[in-house]
Design a protein around this motif. Structure first.
Motif, PDB file in Angstrom:
ATOM      1  N   PHE A  61      -5.279   8.403  -1.624  1.00 24.95           N
ATOM      2  CA  PHE A  61      -5.547   7.182  -2.377  1.00 24.95           C
ATOM      3  C   PHE A  61      -4.594   6.077  -1.945  1.00 24.95           C
ATOM      4  CE2 PHE A  61      -2.409   9.381  -5.085  1.00 24.95           C
ATOM      5  CZ  PHE A  61      -1.462   8.371  -5.256  1.00 24.95           C
ATOM      6  N   CYS A  62      -4.946   4.854  -2.310  1.00 25.58           N
ATOM      7  CA  CYS A  62      -4.134   3.704  -1.938  1.00 25.58           C
ATOM      8  C   CYS A  62      -4.185   2.649  -3.035  1.00 25.58           C
ATOM      9  CB  CYS A  62      -4.652   3.118  -0.618  1.00 25.58           C
ATOM     10  SG  CYS A  62      -3.802   1.635  -0.071  1.00 25.58           S
ATOM     11  N   ALA A  63      -3.047   1.976  -3.260  1.00 26.93           N
ATOM     12  CA  ALA A  63      -2.972   0.848  -4.197  1.00 26.93           C
ATOM     13  C   ALA A  63      -3.339   1.251  -5.618  1.00 26.93           C
ATOM     14  CB  ALA A  63      -3.831  -0.309  -3.715  1.00 26.93           C
ATOM     15  N   VAL A  64      -2.794   2.364  -6.082  1.00 32.30           N
ATOM     16  CA  VAL A  64      -2.969   2.824  -7.457  1.00 32.30           C
ATOM     17  C   VAL A  64      -1.641   2.662  -8.185  1.00 32.30           C
ATOM     18  CG1 VAL A  64      -3.497   4.792  -8.943  1.00 32.30           C
ATOM     19  CG2 VAL A  64      -4.795   4.437  -6.832  1.00 32.30           C
ATOM     20  N   ASP A  65      -1.661   2.005  -9.346  1.00 31.50           N
ATOM     21  CA  ASP A  65      -0.421   1.713 -10.069  1.00 31.50           C
ATOM     22  C   ASP A  65       0.277   2.964 -10.592  1.00 31.50           C
ATOM     23  OD1 ASP A  65      -0.056  -1.220 -10.154  1.00 31.50           O
ATOM     24  OD2 ASP A  65      -2.009  -1.201 -11.104  1.00 31.50           O
ATOM     25  N   ASP A  66      -0.457   3.802 -11.316  1.00 29.86           N
ATOM     26  CA  ASP A  66       0.166   4.945 -11.985  1.00 29.86           C
ATOM     27  C   ASP A  66      -0.698   6.187 -11.796  1.00 29.86           C
ATOM     28  OD1 ASP A  66       1.520   6.705 -13.609  1.00 29.86           O
ATOM     29  OD2 ASP A  66       1.786   5.299 -15.259  1.00 29.86           O
TER      30      ASP A  66
END
Length: 337
Positions: free
Chosen positions: A124-129
């Protein structure tokens, strides 16, 4: 020839065919034509320059390796029903790896993989939490078939820049889609705390689509000094609407991704999306080429953040930066366009 001899011959032939197939598949006969090929699905939630840059960084970094890798791109175009359908389709095609951008794509692929009992590796990419939404058990080890690159939002520094550039900021309007993911609620709370410490009033408009932006936001723009946008695919996909509104009401549009600066936000702050893609590709290559298990790869983050100023739209949006001030910001690493 008796029956026993026939069975022996059949077994020998079967063994030879099996060994020959393995030899051919691994390049023994056809050389590089068959050696090290792999298939990766790239799953994108919406059309936006930031997504394009992540995808470009990922593909270009993967292409530098020796393995022949084919890509299939799936883009949900901001449609949540389409996103779900595409996730089902992706999981039906037995990819060697799935690269998911943003919380929505990442979460639905992970949840459906568990439901279908599939073990396809996911980056995954660019996931906050990712911990809160159940993608991984910890930043050190996911404990499953998932690893990736977290979104690193430095809201304290981002708002410090706003107050430095526009000192008399008293009211900020946050526009976001609360259904986008649990990470945005955490961001909202953090921003509220920072604004309180700075003596800034934070107003919030919750939206679900582009129509909500056009209909609901104008009623809040009177007396607002800046409109703040997060890395929210619902909003960034409809950023043109906000640019038009902020130009009309002379309110600074401040985005939390650099590509929105190119689309008209007077101020934008964040990492280069291309770096997100290249860092994600490094994880993917370790999985697809080196055979490393995703659970063995810690969650990583892009470190460098930049401020971008759009000199074409800043005055329309009520931001008056002198040439000297722009030069000073440029010397400090800001991107001036």
């Amino acid at each position: 020839m008796n029956k026993n001899m026939v069975c022996v011959v059949a077994l020998v032939i079967t063994g030879i065919i099996g060994l020959s197939y393995a030899y051919i598949r691994n390049g023994g006969l056809f050389g590089d034509q068959q050696a090290g090929s792999a298939r990766i699905a790239i799953f994108v939630p919406a059309v936006h320059p930031a997504m394009d840059e992540i995808e470009r960084g990922f593909k270009e970094r993967v292409a530098t390796g020796d393995t022949s890798i084919a890509f299939d791109i799936y883009n949900a175009n901001g449609n949540k029903a389409l996103l779900r359908g595409q996730a089902e389709e992706i999981l039906s095609h037995n990819y060697d790896l799935i690269f998911t951008i943003g919380a929505q794509c990442s979460q639905v692929i992970h949840e459906l993989s568990i439901k279908k009992q599939l073990l396809v590796p996911q980056v995954f990419c660019a996931v906050d939490d990712p911990i809160k939404i159940g993608l991984v058990a910890s930043f050190a080890s996911s404990g499953n078939q998932v690893t990736g690159v977290i979104a690193t939002s430095l809201y304290q520094q981002q708002l410090d820049y706003l107050v430095s550039i526009k000192p008399h900021t008293r009211t900020v309007l946050l526009v976001y889609d609360p259904a986008h993911g649990a990470g945005l609620e955490k961001n909202r709370q953090e921003i509220e705390q920072i604004c309180t410490r700075k003596g800034i009033k934070l107003q919030v408009v919750e939206v679900a689509n582009a129509q909500d932006i056009a209909q609901r936001v104008p009623g809040f723009l009177s007396g607002v000094d800046a409109v703040l946008v997060l890395t929210d695919h619902t909003v960034v996909a409809a950023l043109d609407n906000l640019v038009t509104l902020c130009n009309r009401y002379h309110v600074v549009l401040y985005a939390s991704d650099l590509n929105s600066g190119d689309k008209g936000a007077a101020l934008s702050f964040g990492v280069t999306e291309y770096d997100y893609g290249t860092l994600s590709a490094q994880l993917a290559l370790q999985i697809v080429v080196d055979g490393v298990k995703p659970a063995q790869l810690p969650i990583v983050a892009v470190q460098k953040h930049y401020l971008k100023i759009n000199t074409t739209t800043m005055k329309e949006q009520g931001l008056d930066c002198s040439a000297d001030q722009l030069d000073q910001l440029r010397s400090q690493g800001a991107i001036i366009i």
